[in-house]
Design an enzyme around this catalytic site. Structure first.
Site, PDB file in Angstrom:
ATOM      1  CE  LYS A  22      -1.577   1.629   3.992  1.00 14.07           C
ATOM      2  NZ  LYS A  22      -1.381   3.017   4.397  1.00 14.07           N
ATOM      3  CG  ASN A  23       2.472   2.734   3.560  1.00 15.36           C
ATOM      4  OD1 ASN A  23       1.304   3.094   3.412  1.00 15.36           O
ATOM      5  ND2 ASN A  23       2.996   2.469   4.750  1.00 15.36           N
ATOM      6  NE  ARG A  93      -0.519  11.905   8.185  1.00 18.98           N
ATOM      7  CZ  ARG A  93      -0.289  13.123   8.629  1.00 18.98           C
ATOM      8  NH1 ARG A  93      -1.253  13.800   9.195  1.00 18.98           N
ATOM      9  NH2 ARG A  93       0.902  13.665   8.521  1.00 18.98           N
ATOM     10  CB  CYS A 117      -4.298  10.492  12.186  1.00 20.62           C
ATOM     11  SG  CYS A 117      -2.824   9.518  12.359  1.00 20.62           S
ATOM     12  NE  ARG A 122       1.129  10.051  10.685  1.00 22.45           N
ATOM     13  CZ  ARG A 122       0.682   8.989  10.016  1.00 22.45           C
ATOM     14  NH1 ARG A 122      -0.509   8.493  10.284  1.00 22.45           N
ATOM     15  NH2 ARG A 122       1.416   8.410   9.096  1.00 22.45           N
ATOM     16  CG  ASP A 125       8.780  19.577  10.945  1.00 21.89           C
ATOM     17  OD1 ASP A 125       7.992  18.628  11.106  1.00 21.89           O
ATOM     18  OD2 ASP A 125       9.940  19.574  11.374  1.00 21.89           O
ATOM     19  CG  ASP A 305       2.772   1.164   9.737  1.00 16.06           C
ATOM     20  OD1 ASP A 305       2.585   2.008  10.625  1.00 16.06           O
ATOM     21  OD2 ASP A 305       2.761   1.443   8.521  1.00 16.06           O
ATOM     22  NE  ARG A 397      -6.957   4.949   5.884  1.00 15.37           N
ATOM     23  CZ  ARG A 397      -6.479   6.073   6.361  1.00 15.37           C
ATOM     24  NH1 ARG A 397      -6.951   6.566   7.478  1.00 15.37           N
ATOM     25  NH2 ARG A 397      -5.528   6.718   5.720  1.00 15.37           N
TER      26      ARG A 397
HETATM   27  C1  UD1 Z   1       4.772   6.432   6.868  1.00 13.17           C
HETATM   28  C2  UD1 Z   1       3.787   5.326   6.589  1.00 13.17           C
HETATM   29  C3  UD1 Z   1       3.165   4.855   7.892  1.00 13.17           C
HETATM   30  C4  UD1 Z   1       4.256   4.440   8.875  1.00 13.17           C
HETATM   31  C5  UD1 Z   1       5.290   5.553   9.022  1.00 13.17           C
HETATM   32  C6  UD1 Z   1       6.495   5.135   9.866  1.00 13.17           C
HETATM   33  C7  UD1 Z   1       2.975   5.886   4.399  1.00 13.17           C
HETATM   34  C8  UD1 Z   1       1.846   6.386   3.568  1.00 13.17           C
HETATM   35  N1  UD1 Z   1       2.750   5.856   5.705  1.00 13.17           N
HETATM   36  O1  UD1 Z   1       4.040   7.503   7.457  1.00 13.17           O
HETATM   37  O2  UD1 Z   1       2.329   3.757   7.592  1.00 13.17           O
HETATM   38  O3  UD1 Z   1       3.678   4.234  10.132  1.00 13.17           O
HETATM   39  O4  UD1 Z   1       5.786   5.946   7.741  1.00 13.17           O
HETATM   40  O5  UD1 Z   1       7.088   4.016   9.317  1.00 13.17           O
HETATM   41  O6  UD1 Z   1       4.010   5.478   3.894  1.00 13.17           O
HETATM   42  N2  UD1 Z   1       7.803  13.653  11.388  1.00 13.17           N
HETATM   43  C9  UD1 Z   1       8.123  14.957  11.706  1.00 13.17           C
HETATM   44  N3  UD1 Z   1       8.142  15.879  10.708  1.00 13.17           N
HETATM   45  C10 UD1 Z   1       7.879  15.577   9.423  1.00 13.17           C
HETATM   46  C11 UD1 Z   1       7.560  14.247   9.095  1.00 13.17           C
HETATM   47  C12 UD1 Z   1       7.548  13.293  10.100  1.00 13.17           C
HETATM   48  O7  UD1 Z   1       8.372  15.286  12.870  1.00 13.17           O
HETATM   49  O8  UD1 Z   1       7.930  16.477   8.563  1.00 13.17           O
HETATM   50  C13 UD1 Z   1       7.784  12.637  12.445  1.00 13.17           C
HETATM   51  C14 UD1 Z   1       6.415  11.967  12.609  1.00 13.17           C
HETATM   52  O9  UD1 Z   1       5.560  12.715  13.424  1.00 13.17           O
HETATM   53  C15 UD1 Z   1       6.810  10.635  13.199  1.00 13.17           C
HETATM   54  C16 UD1 Z   1       8.152  10.335  12.530  1.00 13.17           C
HETATM   55  O10 UD1 Z   1       8.635  11.586  12.037  1.00 13.17           O
HETATM   56  O11 UD1 Z   1       7.026  10.770  14.585  1.00 13.17           O
HETATM   57  C17 UD1 Z   1       8.079   9.364  11.387  1.00 13.17           C
HETATM   58  O12 UD1 Z   1       7.049   9.779  10.488  1.00 13.17           O
HETATM   59  P1  UD1 Z   1       7.067   9.454   8.936  1.00 13.17           P
HETATM   60  O13 UD1 Z   1       8.128   8.459   8.653  1.00 13.17           O
HETATM   61  O14 UD1 Z   1       7.069  10.731   8.175  1.00 13.17           O
HETATM   62  O15 UD1 Z   1       5.667   8.770   8.753  1.00 13.17           O
HETATM   63  P2  UD1 Z   1       4.691   8.936   7.530  1.00 13.17           P
HETATM   64  O16 UD1 Z   1       5.464   9.159   6.276  1.00 13.17           O
HETATM   65  O17 UD1 Z   1       3.626   9.902   7.882  1.00 13.17           O
END
Ligand code: UD1
Length: 428
Positions: A22-23, A93, A117, A122, A125, A305, A397
């Site tokens: 999916k991702n 998202r 969520c 999440r 930045d 996950d 989902r």
């Molecule tokens: C993706 C996956 C999700 C998985 C997660 C971690 C997809 C669509 N979703 O989510 O299923 O649980 O990776 O493996 O691929 N963060 C920041 N700033 C940012 C971005 C992230 O502080 O700009 C933090 C987040 O709050 C979190 C951590 O970084 O604590 C990791 O998040 P991230 O790897 O970005 O997760 P997603 O890409 O949202």
């Protein structure tokens, strides 16, 4: 509202094949928009998040056609609109990948700001930091993130947190930037590599995806391509735990064993037998299983996950287990629901402890997010009596035909439905 109804107790046996990731699909479908051309993507999973993202790109004027249940043709020669409304973002998202993809191709994009969520705040930045470093101006106005640039120019971007989303979004925005972009401290998840491979098949020049440094030499133009998505690591892990929790013997097929190493290693530590053969893992378990400690980490660590599914498994293992969640700040809220099934799990901040119980009891419970929903299904498979799971939409989902796959392994699981239109993946 649909429900899953499970009568627990059957040990699972047989073979289950894993669907496309999916991702990876979400990143790849967004990436298709970078081409002034047509892509054919195979092994696209029939899950709702994918359907929603496809609706979002169709809303931009992109032509999408399902060639069969799992093959999608995306014609992005014509894109009429560079604005992605809140209607899409609130459902998924990952629509924010359209921010990077449209910026990368048209130097302009506008996407509704994703909120938090059930598992955490999440923020995005790091995505924004990347776009700005490439020369874009990013403004937040009336709930929309607007990125514009005269031109994008390659640069060095160091990610302060390891982020899957930011790594993919920066790759999308940088593939056609002028010169060299270097992403330091990127995420290394299998789907990062898959998105990069697809981008390279479209004419991009990305090296190092899956390592600590990604180098992107900007190219002038991207073209459509044919590509097959990798198997879903988390779906595979969930069926491995399903085998383990029911004391079953299951061949989990069509997976990449390397992607499963952290999960296989933990199951092995618990006393589960995991045997590798080409693209399958055979999982055999005899209870009681041993408690272990698990800490979620970015890949190649144990995936967040899989944390809820693993916590449920540990909740029936013997001896103490400590589960530490280090990625998302609120990823244990599902435990309150599971308490109703008799788990004994104590949550303290980002840590959960359990000594394991001998038996779970069926109850009516409500899924709180996608992976928590999967964990509840696993609890239902081993519980004594009937478990009714509400809010199956969360599970849909990210899991393709979950009740069919589990039934084929011998589980007693049915979906109670009010005649919902499931024709969304129609073959045309
Ligand atoms: C993706 C996956 C999700 C998985 C997660 C971690 C997809 C669509 N979703 O989510 O299923 O649980 O990776 O493996 O691929 N963060 C920041 N700033 C940012 C971005 C992230 O502080 O700009 C933090 C987040 O709050 C979190 C951590 O970084 O604590 C990791 O998040 P991230 O790897 O970005 O997760 P997603 O890409 O949202």
């Amino acid at each position: 509202m649909e429900q899953l109804i499970i009568n627990g107790g059957a040990a699972l046996h047989g073979r289950v094949d894993i669907s496309g990731a999916k991702n990876a699909a979400l990143g790849i479908i967004a990436a298709a928009l970078l081409a002034d051309g047509v892509s054919t993507i195979e092994n696209v999973p029939c899950v709702n998040d994918v359907r929603v993202l496809i609706e979002a790109i169709m809303d931009l004027g992109v032509k999408v056609e399902y060639l069969d249940e799992h093959t999608v043709k995306i014609d992005s020669r014509k894109v009429d609109k560079l604005v992605v409304d809140y209607e899409h973002i609130k459902k998924i998202r990952a629509s924010y990948y359209l921010l990077g993809a449209l910026l990368g191709r048209f130097n302009r994009s506008e996407v509704a700001m994703p909120g938090g969520c059930n598992i955490g705040q999440r923020p995005i930045d790091q995505h924004i930091k990347g776009f700005e470093a490439l020369g874009a101006t990013v403004e937040l106005e009336h709930g929309m993130v607007k990125a514009t640039a005269d031109k994008l120019v390659g640069t060095n971007i160091y990610l302060d947190v390891v982020s899957v989303g930011a790594t993919i979004n920066i790759m999308l925005s940088a593939v056609m930037a002028e010169g060299l972009t270097v992403i330091e401290n990127p995420a290394k998840e299998p789907h990062i590599v898959d998105v990069a491979n697809y981008l390279n098949s479209m004419g991009a020049d990305i090296k190092g995806a899956g390592t600590d440094l990604i180098k992107i030499h900007g190219v002038e133009k991207m073209h459509g391509s044919e590509y097959m998505i990798i198997p879903d690591q988390i779906e595979a892990g969930t069926y491995m735990v399903a085998a383990a929790i029911t004391g079953g013997d299951v061949v989990v097929g069509n997976l990449i064993p390397k992607h499963m190493e952290a999960i296989s290693a933990k199951l092995h530590e618990m006393g589960v037998e995991v045997t590798e053969e080409q693209d399958t893992l055979r999982v055999t378990a005899k209870h009681p299983l041993k408690g272990v400690n698990v800490k979620t980490l970015p890949y190649p660590g144990f995936p967040t996950d899989m944390q809820p599914q693993m916590t449920v498994l540990l909740s029936i293992a013997e001896g103490p287990s400590v589960i530490t969640e280090s990625i998302f700040e609120n990823r244990f809220s599902y435990v309150d629901e599971l308490n109703r099934m008799g788990v004994k799990i104590k949550v303290d901040g980002n840590t959960a402890r359990t000594d394991g119980v001998e038996m779970l009891q069926g109850a009516e419970i409500t899924a709180t997010d996608l992976r928590a929903g999967a964990a509840m299904v696993l609890a239902g498979l081993v519980a004594h009596g009937e478990t009714v799971i509400n809010h199956v939409d969360f599970i849909d989902r990210g899991y393709e035909f979950i009740e069919h796959k589990l039934r084929s392994l011998g589980a007693d699981i049915v979906r109670k439905t009010d005649d919902v239109d499931r024709g969304m993946f129609k073959v045309v």
